[in-house]
Write a protein that holds these residues in place. Structure first.
Motif, short mmCIF file in Angstrom:
data_model
loop_
_atom_site.label_atom_id
_atom_site.label_comp_id
_atom_site.label_asym_id
_atom_site.label_seq_id
_atom_site.Cartn_x
_atom_site.Cartn_y
_atom_site.Cartn_z
N TYR A 179 0.81 -1.22 0.00
CA TYR A 179 0.00 0.00 0.00
C TYR A 179 0.84 1.27 0.00
CZ TYR A 179 0.58 0.21 5.11
OH TYR A 179 1.09 0.28 6.37
N SER A 184 -8.94 -2.82 0.24
CA SER A 184 -9.69 -1.64 -0.23
C SER A 184 -9.07 -1.06 -1.48
CB SER A 184 -9.76 -0.59 0.87
OG SER A 184 -8.46 -0.08 1.14
N GLN A 185 -7.82 -1.42 -1.78
CA GLN A 185 -7.11 -0.90 -2.95
C GLN A 185 -7.01 -1.89 -4.10
OE1 GLN A 185 -6.23 2.39 -2.93
NE2 GLN A 185 -7.27 2.33 -0.95
N GLU A 187 -7.78 -5.42 5.56
CA GLU A 187 -9.05 -4.91 5.03
C GLU A 187 -8.96 -3.44 4.66
OE1 GLU A 187 -12.19 -7.85 7.33
OE2 GLU A 187 -11.60 -5.98 8.31
N GLU A 188 -8.35 -2.64 5.53
CA GLU A 188 -8.34 -1.19 5.33
C GLU A 188 -7.30 -0.71 4.34
OE1 GLU A 188 -7.93 0.50 9.24
OE2 GLU A 188 -9.94 -0.17 9.85
#
Length: 173
Positions: free
Chosen positions: A53, A171-172, A166-167
């Motif tokens: 990320y 999500s990406q 998850e975050e």
């Protein structure tokens, strides 16, 4: 095991994990937890498993591998202390483990199978503990911790990383 550890049964640093563990039967939760984690990641491709990320952050594969490594280490500590061995144990440097593991050479599915196997081994170990063993203590990273505290750290550590997955990852993707 339904009784949460007191705050003096683990290091203050580990509160971030222990606080994530919901009330209820810990062993049942840990059994359900591994199913939920693998269900969440079951359809991730190997290419998606390489996702980071941000520059310098672990790939999704590395996060999964880290969860297995950490649970193995914590389960070893739990084994030692539950058997009455009070020899102080050192900490470990998570980045050294991740950098030395070559998780990128493994498929996401293989990493999930390994995580499941590690969790099953932890559960077998926990199911065999007497009430007395749950309360035994030892020291790692210069902190006193009980067997019960370690079990809650293990459960909370996976919840912590699942939230990050998850975050910041899923999500990406």
């Amino acid at each position: 095991m339904n009784q949460r550890p007191a705050s003096n049964e683990y290091a203050a640093y580990h509160e971030q994990y222990v606080s994530l563990v919901p009330e209820g039967d810990l062993l049942q939760l840990m059994s359900q937890q591994i199913k939920e984690t693998t269900d969440l990641l079951r359809n991730i491709t190997d290419a998606q498993g390489e996702y980071r990320y941000a520059p310098g952050k672990w790939s999704l594969k590395e996060v999964i591998g880290h969860m297995s490594d950490t649970e193995r280490i914590m389960s070893y500590r739990l084994l030692r202390f539950s058997r009455g061995d009070q020899t102080p144990l050192p900490g470990f440097e998570q980045d050294t483990y991740v950098n030395g593991a070559a998780f990128e050479l493994h498929s996401v599915q293989d990493l999930l199978e390994e995580l499941t196997a590690v969790r099953h081994a932890t559960l077998y170990q926990l199911h065999g503990l007497t009430d007395e063993a749950w309360g035994r203590a030892g020291k790692f990273s210069n902190n006193d911790v009980t067997v019960k505290g370690i079990a809650y750290i293990i459960a909370g550590h996976q919840l912590h990383h699942r939230k990050i997955i998850e975050e910041l990852y899923l999500s990406q993707l």
